[in-house]
Design a protein around this motif. Structure first.
Motif, PDB file in Angstrom:
ATOM      1  N   PRO A  22       0.786  -1.244   0.000  1.00 52.56           N
ATOM      2  CA  PRO A  22       0.000   0.000   0.000  1.00 52.56           C
ATOM      3  C   PRO A  22       0.811   1.283   0.000  1.00 52.56           C
ATOM      4  O   PRO A  22       0.243   2.354  -0.269  1.00 52.56           O
ATOM      5  CB  PRO A  22      -0.819  -0.097   1.295  1.00 52.56           C
ATOM      6  N   ALA A  23       2.100   1.235   0.296  1.00 50.42           N
ATOM      7  CA  ALA A  23       2.876   2.470   0.420  1.00 50.42           C
ATOM      8  C   ALA A  23       2.758   3.335  -0.827  1.00 50.42           C
ATOM      9  O   ALA A  23       2.543   4.558  -0.744  1.00 50.42           O
ATOM     10  CB  ALA A  23       4.342   2.140   0.708  1.00 50.42           C
ATOM     11  N   ALA A  24       2.887   2.743  -1.995  1.00 50.42           N
ATOM     12  CA  ALA A  24       2.782   3.510  -3.239  1.00 50.42           C
ATOM     13  C   ALA A  24       1.379   4.065  -3.435  1.00 50.42           C
ATOM     14  O   ALA A  24       1.200   5.148  -3.998  1.00 50.42           O
ATOM     15  CB  ALA A  24       3.172   2.631  -4.426  1.00 50.42           C
ATOM     16  N   VAL A  25       0.381   3.332  -2.947  1.00 49.67           N
ATOM     17  CA  VAL A  25      -1.007   3.795  -3.074  1.00 49.67           C
ATOM     18  C   VAL A  25      -1.243   4.994  -2.161  1.00 49.67           C
ATOM     19  O   VAL A  25      -1.923   5.952  -2.542  1.00 49.67           O
ATOM     20  CB  VAL A  25      -1.987   2.653  -2.743  1.00 49.67           C
ATOM     21  N   PHE A  26      -0.671   4.950  -0.951  1.00 50.99           N
ATOM     22  CA  PHE A  26      -0.812   6.089  -0.037  1.00 50.99           C
ATOM     23  C   PHE A  26      -0.269   7.357  -0.678  1.00 50.99           C
ATOM     24  O   PHE A  26      -0.868   8.434  -0.558  1.00 50.99           O
ATOM     25  CB  PHE A  26      -0.087   5.819   1.278  1.00 50.99           C
ATOM     26  N   ALA A  27       0.877   7.260  -1.342  1.00 49.16           N
ATOM     27  CA  ALA A  27       1.469   8.429  -1.993  1.00 49.16           C
ATOM     28  C   ALA A  27       0.543   8.978  -3.069  1.00 49.16           C
ATOM     29  O   ALA A  27       0.391  10.200  -3.221  1.00 49.16           O
ATOM     30  CB  ALA A  27       2.822   8.060  -2.587  1.00 49.16           C
ATOM     31  N   LEU A  60      -2.740   8.637  -3.110  1.00 50.94           N
ATOM     32  CA  LEU A  60      -3.958   9.160  -2.474  1.00 50.94           C
ATOM     33  C   LEU A  60      -3.761  10.563  -1.918  1.00 50.94           C
ATOM     34  O   LEU A  60      -4.725  11.321  -1.788  1.00 50.94           O
ATOM     35  CB  LEU A  60      -4.414   8.208  -1.356  1.00 50.94           C
ATOM     36  N   ARG A  61      -2.530  10.923  -1.591  1.00 52.26           N
ATOM     37  CA  ARG A  61      -2.275  12.289  -1.116  1.00 52.26           C
ATOM     38  C   ARG A  61      -2.655  13.318  -2.172  1.00 52.26           C
ATOM     39  O   ARG A  61      -2.984  14.458  -1.834  1.00 52.26           O
ATOM     40  CB  ARG A  61      -0.788  12.469  -0.753  1.00 52.26           C
ATOM     41  N   GLN A  62      -2.597  12.902  -3.441  1.00 51.91           N
ATOM     42  CA  GLN A  62      -2.894  13.824  -4.538  1.00 51.91           C
ATOM     43  C   GLN A  62      -4.340  13.710  -5.019  1.00 51.91           C
ATOM     44  O   GLN A  62      -4.766  14.474  -5.884  1.00 51.91           O
ATOM     45  CB  GLN A  62      -1.959  13.522  -5.726  1.00 51.91           C
ATOM     46  N   ALA A  63      -5.075  12.758  -4.470  1.00 55.49           N
ATOM     47  CA  ALA A  63      -6.439  12.513  -4.951  1.00 55.49           C
ATOM     48  C   ALA A  63      -7.405  13.578  -4.453  1.00 55.49           C
ATOM     49  O   ALA A  63      -7.202  14.188  -3.400  1.00 55.49           O
ATOM     50  CB  ALA A  63      -6.905  11.129  -4.495  1.00 55.49           C
ATOM     51  N   THR A  64      -8.457  13.787  -5.221  1.00 54.69           N
ATOM     52  CA  THR A  64      -9.502  14.738  -4.827  1.00 54.69           C
ATOM     53  C   THR A  64     -10.495  14.027  -3.919  1.00 54.69           C
ATOM     54  O   THR A  64     -11.457  13.391  -4.380  1.00 54.69           O
ATOM     55  CB  THR A  64     -10.215  15.298  -6.072  1.00 54.69           C
ATOM     56  N   ILE A  65     -10.235  14.086  -2.644  1.00 49.47           N
ATOM     57  CA  ILE A  65     -11.071  13.450  -1.624  1.00 49.47           C
ATOM     58  C   ILE A  65     -11.301  14.464  -0.518  1.00 49.47           C
ATOM     59  O   ILE A  65     -10.369  15.157  -0.097  1.00 49.47           O
ATOM     60  CB  ILE A  65     -10.383  12.201  -1.032  1.00 49.47           C
ATOM     61  N   ASP A  66     -12.519  14.566  -0.039  1.00 51.38           N
ATOM     62  CA  ASP A  66     -12.816  15.454   1.084  1.00 51.38           C
ATOM     63  C   ASP A  66     -12.406  14.754   2.380  1.00 51.38           C
ATOM     64  O   ASP A  66     -13.222  14.227   3.125  1.00 51.38           O
ATOM     65  CB  ASP A  66     -14.310  15.796   1.097  1.00 51.38           C
ATOM     66  N   GLN A 125       0.600   6.559   8.782  1.00 52.33           N
ATOM     67  CA  GLN A 125       0.669   7.911   9.325  1.00 52.33           C
ATOM     68  C   GLN A 125       1.633   8.781   8.527  1.00 52.33           C
ATOM     69  O   GLN A 125       1.291   9.887   8.089  1.00 52.33           O
ATOM     70  CB  GLN A 125       1.123   7.854  10.794  1.00 52.33           C
ATOM     71  N   SER A 126       2.852   8.279   8.305  1.00 53.80           N
ATOM     72  CA  SER A 126       3.880   9.122   7.666  1.00 53.80           C
ATOM     73  C   SER A 126       3.613   9.347   6.179  1.00 53.80           C
ATOM     74  O   SER A 126       3.917  10.417   5.651  1.00 53.80           O
ATOM     75  CB  SER A 126       5.263   8.500   7.868  1.00 53.80           C
ATOM     76  N   LEU A 127       3.047   8.358   5.511  1.00 54.17           N
ATOM     77  CA  LEU A 127       2.868   8.452   4.064  1.00 54.17           C
ATOM     78  C   LEU A 127       1.538   9.089   3.655  1.00 54.17           C
ATOM     79  O   LEU A 127       1.426   9.592   2.537  1.00 54.17           O
ATOM     80  CB  LEU A 127       2.979   7.064   3.427  1.00 54.17           C
ATOM     81  N   HIS A 149      -0.540  14.064   6.037  1.00 49.52           N
ATOM     82  CA  HIS A 149      -0.682  14.999   4.922  1.00 49.52           C
ATOM     83  C   HIS A 149      -2.135  15.356   4.598  1.00 49.52           C
ATOM     84  O   HIS A 149      -2.373  16.222   3.756  1.00 49.52           O
ATOM     85  CB  HIS A 149      -0.024  14.411   3.671  1.00 49.52           C
ATOM     86  N   VAL A 150      -3.090  14.656   5.220  1.00 53.74           N
ATOM     87  CA  VAL A 150      -4.508  14.902   4.926  1.00 53.74           C
ATOM     88  C   VAL A 150      -5.283  15.015   6.241  1.00 53.74           C
ATOM     89  O   VAL A 150      -4.885  14.435   7.256  1.00 53.74           O
ATOM     90  CB  VAL A 150      -5.107  13.768   4.053  1.00 53.74           C
ATOM     91  N   PRO A 151      -6.406  15.771   6.243  1.00 53.51           N
ATOM     92  CA  PRO A 151      -7.143  16.005   7.497  1.00 53.51           C
ATOM     93  C   PRO A 151      -8.185  14.942   7.830  1.00 53.51           C
ATOM     94  O   PRO A 151      -9.263  15.253   8.347  1.00 53.51           O
ATOM     95  CB  PRO A 151      -7.804  17.360   7.232  1.00 53.51           C
ATOM     96  N   ALA A 152      -7.881  13.676   7.558  1.00 55.40           N
ATOM     97  CA  ALA A 152      -8.801  12.599   7.917  1.00 55.40           C
ATOM     98  C   ALA A 152      -8.767  12.363   9.425  1.00 55.40           C
ATOM     99  O   ALA A 152      -7.809  12.736  10.107  1.00 55.40           O
ATOM    100  CB  ALA A 152      -8.423  11.321   7.179  1.00 55.40           C
ATOM    101  N   THR A 153      -9.799  11.708   9.938  1.00 53.33           N
ATOM    102  CA  THR A 153      -9.842  11.306  11.350  1.00 53.33           C
ATOM    103  C   THR A 153      -9.458   9.835  11.426  1.00 53.33           C
ATOM    104  O   THR A 153     -10.089   8.988  10.788  1.00 53.33           O
ATOM    105  CB  THR A 153     -11.248  11.499  11.934  1.00 53.33           C
ATOM    106  N   VAL A 154      -8.406   9.528  12.184  1.00 47.96           N
ATOM    107  CA  VAL A 154      -7.911   8.162  12.246  1.00 47.96           C
ATOM    108  C   VAL A 154      -8.261   7.516  13.578  1.00 47.96           C
ATOM    109  O   VAL A 154      -8.225   8.167  14.631  1.00 47.96           O
ATOM    110  CB  VAL A 154      -6.390   8.106  12.004  1.00 47.96           C
TER     111      VAL A 154
END
Length: 218
Positions: free
Chosen positions: A42-47, A49-55, A82-84, A88-93
């Motif tokens: 998933p590491a590459a997918v996380f990177a 997703l940082r650029q994806a248009t998601i609220d 967390q780091s990847l 970088h995004v304001p999600a609630t974890v």
């Protein structure tokens, strides 16, 4: 199961699928839930997703599984997540509480936090056919009366994991499978109950993989 054989663009394709499913969920209600697996894939997918248009401010992120290890340990799935991505995004974890003294109670408490049905669950595929931390021959495979449970020691760690009923009740599942898994991937697609991954429903599921193959019979 819908199959996306994306070749070298598998990470971007997986991020696109996840973003679309979260967007669909957010279109009909105020918040969406996403449960994330660990592993190296998933590491590459996380990177991406940082650029994806998601609220992201409206997304609740849960863990599919976690190793019992100290916070910040490289063995923890949360560390890379967390780091990847989450830094970088304001999600609630909602991290799995694997550092509690009473792990059985901690698993029950985590189960109580989960929505009745997760919107999107990300799953991977191990070389032994495990998914989440539902590993071959572990008693956790027989758990059907609670959403979260503990495993025995597997590859050096005890783990906390979502159970089959929780994974199968999700609104959608996104499998992300990288190279070197062709034989086990075939068993997953055949719904082989002899491997844990084969016991996950194919309904409302998408597989994104870099593996080539012939899906004409499915």
């Amino acid at each position: 199961m819908r199959i996306v054989r994306a070749g070298e663009s598998w990470a971007a394709s997986a991020a696109e699928v996840i973003a679309r499913l979260l967007g669909d969920a957010l279109a009909s209600r105020s918040r969406a839930s996403w449960a994330v697996s660990g592993g190296s894939t998933p590491a590459a997918v996380f990177a991406e997703l940082r650029q994806a248009t998601i609220d992201w401010a409206r997304v609740d992120v849960f863990q599919v599984d976690e190793r019992v290890a100290p916070l910040g340990d490289t063995a923890r799935n949360l560390t890379d997540l967390q780091s990847l991505l989450l830094d970088h995004v304001p999600a609630t974890v909602y991290p799995m509480p694997v550092n509690e003294t009473n792990l059985d109670q901690a698993a029950a408490d985590y189960g109580a936090l989960l929505p009745e049905s997760l919107d999107v669950v990300h799953l991977g595929l191990g070389s032994d056919g495990h998914t989440a931390s539902l590993v071959p021959e572990d008693p956790v495979l027989r758990v059907s009366d609670r959403p979260v449970a503990l495993t025995g020691i597997y590859a050096g760690h005890r783990r906390m994991t979502l159970t089959f009923p929780t994974l199968n009740a999700a609104a959608s599942r996104v499998w992300i499978v990288g190279d070197g898994k062709a034989s086990m991937l075939a068993r997953l697609l055949a719904a082989d109950p002899a491997i844990p991954a084969g016991r996950i429903t194919h309904q409302r599921s998408v597989l994104v993989t870099s593996e080539a193959g012939d899906d004409s019979a499915r």
